[in-house]
Design a protein around this motif. Structure first.
Motif, PDB file in Angstrom:
ATOM      1  N   THR A 177      -9.067  37.741  37.753  1.00  0.00           N
ATOM      2  CA  THR A 177      -9.579  36.382  37.565  1.00  0.00           C
ATOM      3  C   THR A 177      -8.851  35.688  36.434  1.00  0.00           C
ATOM      4  O   THR A 177      -8.442  34.529  36.569  1.00  0.00           O
ATOM      5  CB  THR A 177     -11.098  36.396  37.304  1.00  0.00           C
ATOM      6  N   THR A 224     -14.480  24.350  40.749  1.00  0.00           N
ATOM      7  CA  THR A 224     -13.836  25.623  41.073  1.00  0.00           C
ATOM      8  C   THR A 224     -14.607  26.273  42.209  1.00  0.00           C
ATOM      9  O   THR A 224     -15.812  26.058  42.371  1.00  0.00           O
ATOM     10  CB  THR A 224     -13.781  26.605  39.879  1.00  0.00           C
ATOM     11  N   LEU A 272     -14.770  30.256  43.848  1.00  0.00           N
ATOM     12  CA  LEU A 272     -14.341  31.639  43.677  1.00  0.00           C
ATOM     13  C   LEU A 272     -14.797  32.444  44.888  1.00  0.00           C
ATOM     14  O   LEU A 272     -15.973  32.392  45.270  1.00  0.00           O
ATOM     15  CB  LEU A 272     -14.940  32.231  42.400  1.00  0.00           C
ATOM     16  N   VAL A 286     -16.081  38.654  37.073  1.00  0.00           N
ATOM     17  CA  VAL A 286     -15.491  37.375  37.436  1.00  0.00           C
ATOM     18  C   VAL A 286     -16.146  36.253  36.632  1.00  0.00           C
ATOM     19  O   VAL A 286     -15.466  35.374  36.100  1.00  0.00           O
ATOM     20  CB  VAL A 286     -15.617  37.132  38.957  1.00  0.00           C
ATOM     21  N   HIS A 298     -14.309  33.615  34.101  1.00  0.00           N
ATOM     22  CA  HIS A 298     -14.460  32.184  34.368  1.00  0.00           C
ATOM     23  C   HIS A 298     -15.125  31.500  33.180  1.00  0.00           C
ATOM     24  O   HIS A 298     -14.697  30.431  32.735  1.00  0.00           O
ATOM     25  CB  HIS A 298     -15.273  31.991  35.650  1.00  0.00           C
ATOM     26  N   THR A 355     -19.194  24.679  40.330  1.00  0.00           N
ATOM     27  CA  THR A 355     -18.607  25.954  40.750  1.00  0.00           C
ATOM     28  C   THR A 355     -19.394  26.570  41.896  1.00  0.00           C
ATOM     29  O   THR A 355     -20.625  26.498  41.921  1.00  0.00           O
ATOM     30  CB  THR A 355     -18.582  26.943  39.564  1.00  0.00           C
ATOM     31  N   ILE A 380     -19.480  30.343  44.046  1.00  0.00           N
ATOM     32  CA  ILE A 380     -19.008  31.727  44.142  1.00  0.00           C
ATOM     33  C   ILE A 380     -19.599  32.316  45.415  1.00  0.00           C
ATOM     34  O   ILE A 380     -20.821  32.298  45.597  1.00  0.00           O
ATOM     35  CB  ILE A 380     -19.425  32.569  42.927  1.00  0.00           C
ATOM     36  N   VAL A 407     -10.449  38.837  44.089  1.00  0.00           N
ATOM     37  CA  VAL A 407     -10.946  37.487  43.834  1.00  0.00           C
ATOM     38  C   VAL A 407      -9.836  36.477  44.111  1.00  0.00           C
ATOM     39  O   VAL A 407      -8.655  36.766  43.896  1.00  0.00           O
ATOM     40  CB  VAL A 407     -11.480  37.357  42.380  1.00  0.00           C
ATOM     41  N   GLU A 408     -10.247  35.313  44.609  1.00  0.00           N
ATOM     42  CA  GLU A 408      -9.331  34.193  44.816  1.00  0.00           C
ATOM     43  C   GLU A 408     -10.025  32.961  44.266  1.00  0.00           C
ATOM     44  O   GLU A 408     -11.243  32.790  44.456  1.00  0.00           O
ATOM     45  CB  GLU A 408      -9.015  34.024  46.294  1.00  0.00           C
ATOM     46  N   VAL A 409      -9.286  32.096  43.586  1.00  0.00           N
ATOM     47  CA  VAL A 409      -9.863  30.950  42.898  1.00  0.00           C
ATOM     48  C   VAL A 409      -9.168  29.665  43.342  1.00  0.00           C
ATOM     49  O   VAL A 409      -7.952  29.604  43.393  1.00  0.00           O
ATOM     50  CB  VAL A 409      -9.728  31.085  41.359  1.00  0.00           C
TER      51      VAL A 409
END
Length: 126
Positions: free
Chosen positions: A51, A75, A77, A88, A92, A103, A105, A118-120
């Motif tokens: 992350t 964002t 996630l 994570v 963050h 955000t 998630i 993880v991909e952001v």
């Protein structure tokens, strides 16, 4: 139409898939889903390190676009395993604790490579 500018990271995947690391449209920067791969192509160990690295890549793309982390308003996630939430969230929070973007998630079935956890994504204003 608002002028747009594509930002490239130089990844071999950008021309293959036909995408950009980020796109500037007006005063908004849209950063593509970003995994925490190191400059040498290695994958950092663990959700926290991945992350942090993904957020560094996003920071660099924003800088190329004339923006900064303080301008991030959103964002997203994507976690391969929600068990990584705490790690994570910690990474963050260290970056966005005072900025506090909207955000989301979510846990997903899988990411592009099993090594990534993880991909952001991010959206920022300049």
């Amino acid at each position: 139409m608002t002028p747009r500018r594509n930002i490239s990271s130089g990844s071999k995947w950008e021309p293959l898939l036909g995408y950009s690391r980020a796109v500037v449209a007006g005063n908004t920067v849209y950063v593509s889903g970003t995994v925490g791969v190191a400059a040498d192509g290695s994958v950092p160990e663990g959700a926290y390190a991945q992350t942090k690295r993904a957020l560094e890549i996003i920071r660099d793309a924003l800088a190329q676009a004339g923006a900064e982390l303080a301008g991030v308003v959103r964002t997203r996630l994507f976690l391969a395993d929600m068990a990584d939430f705490d790690a994570v969230a910690k990474a963050h929070g260290e970056v966005f604790g005072e900025i506090r973007p909207a955000t989301t998630i979510v846990e997903v079935a899988k990411l592009v490579d099993a090594a990534f956890v993880v991909e952001v994504e991010a959206v920022a204003v300049i």
